[in-house]
Design an enzyme around this catalytic site. Structure first.
Site, PDB file in Angstrom:
ATOM      1  CE1 TYR A  39      -3.148  -2.928   0.357  1.00 55.22           C
ATOM      2  CE2 TYR A  39      -3.748  -2.132   2.540  1.00 55.22           C
ATOM      3  CZ  TYR A  39      -3.921  -3.030   1.506  1.00 55.22           C
ATOM      4  OH  TYR A  39      -4.877  -4.007   1.616  1.00 55.22           O
ATOM      5  CG  HIS A  97      -1.041  -8.586   0.241  1.00 57.80           C
ATOM      6  ND1 HIS A  97      -0.670  -7.272   0.313  1.00 57.80           N
ATOM      7  CD2 HIS A  97      -2.374  -8.564  -0.071  1.00 57.80           C
ATOM      8  CE1 HIS A  97      -1.716  -6.491   0.051  1.00 57.80           C
ATOM      9  NE2 HIS A  97      -2.759  -7.258  -0.189  1.00 57.80           N
TER      10      HIS A  97
END
Length: 265
Positions: A39, A97
């Site tokens: 991110y 992830h």
């Protein structure tokens, strides 16, 4: 230490927007914050947490290790870098992830378990894993060590087969994209339920997920939306409401990156 029912997500939030969102969320009463290495906002999240005045022991911080860091000589180092950016000695939850990688599941799950053993993460888990990859992860560390599988899940994508498997293994479900990029908010069935309860469509979708036992991590850049979403914890939907939402399943997947995502169940 259970995973909070609701937290503030930070996907797609960068720079000042990420800082402001986390600051506003903490001021509104959120105590769980979800971020990820990819991110690019861990530093802003850390700054907002530091300036909030909220004690670290009262927070639940989650980050996710990006696939490029799965190699043995990068995994631990990358998580240590995340902790430095976040301004903390540990995260409450560290996740893989995405499952697909040149590095085998068996190797990166060992590294994840090592991170927990070193005290870098209080809990470990997975994200975007299908049943096959979850089984492979379980074979390495055991189901009891996998705190959650964070998956795309909304009234339009209910993932029942995967959810049933996870719950059978005692693995908690965390729902992201619960509002479906806003598509769920425009659903007339959700709107009608919201009107009956004098609630917002977002509150209805979030309450639905939480009543099914899932955690949710909606994000917003608007203080009023963050505060409104948090009120979903007090909304009780009836059996008819839940049945109507159950009928909205349409396999409405929105996130499916090539090379990272598995074959979905």
């Amino acid at each position: 230490m259970t995973i909070p029912a609701i937290g503030a997500g930070t996907f797609r939030l960068q720079g000042q927007a990420a800082f402001d969102s986390v600051r506003n969320a903490l001021e509104a009463g959120y105590r769980a914050i979800d971020t990820a290495q990819i991110y690019g906002n861990e530093a802003e999240v850390g700054q907002a947490v530091a300036q909030s005045g909220v004690a670290r022991k009262d927070l639940f911080l989650t980050t996710k290790v990006w696939n490029e860091n799965f190699v043995k000589d990068r995994f631990i180092a990358s998580l240590e870098e995340s902790l430095e950016k976040l301004g903390t000695d540990y995260v409450d939850l560290a996740l893989i992830h995405w499952p697909l990688s040149p590095v085998p599941v068996e190797e990166y799950m060992v590294a994840l378990a090592e991170a927990r053993e070193r005290g870098l993460a209080r809990r470990i888990g997975i994200s975007n894993f299908n049943i096959e990859y979850t089984k492979r992860a379980i074979a390495v560390v055991g189901a009891a060590q996998i705190a959650t599988n964070q998956i795309e899940l909304s009234p339009h994508l209910q993932n029942r087969k995967l959810v049933e498997f996870l719950q059978g293994q005692g693995i908690h479900v965390t729902s992201y994209m619960t509002l479906g990029y806003g598509k769920v908010l425009a659903d007339p069935v959700i709107g009608a339920i919201a009107a009956r309860h004098r609630a917002t469509p977002a509150q209805v979708a979030l309450a639905w997920a939480m009543q099914l036992g899932y955690s949710v991590i909606p994000s917003s850049t608007k203080r009023e939306n963050l505060a409104s979403n948090l009120l979903a914890t007090g909304l009780q939907l009836g059996a008819e409401d839940m049945a109507q939402i159950a009928a909205l399943e349409r396999n409405g997947r929105l996130v499916n990156p090539e090379g990272l995502a598995p074959a979905w169940d």
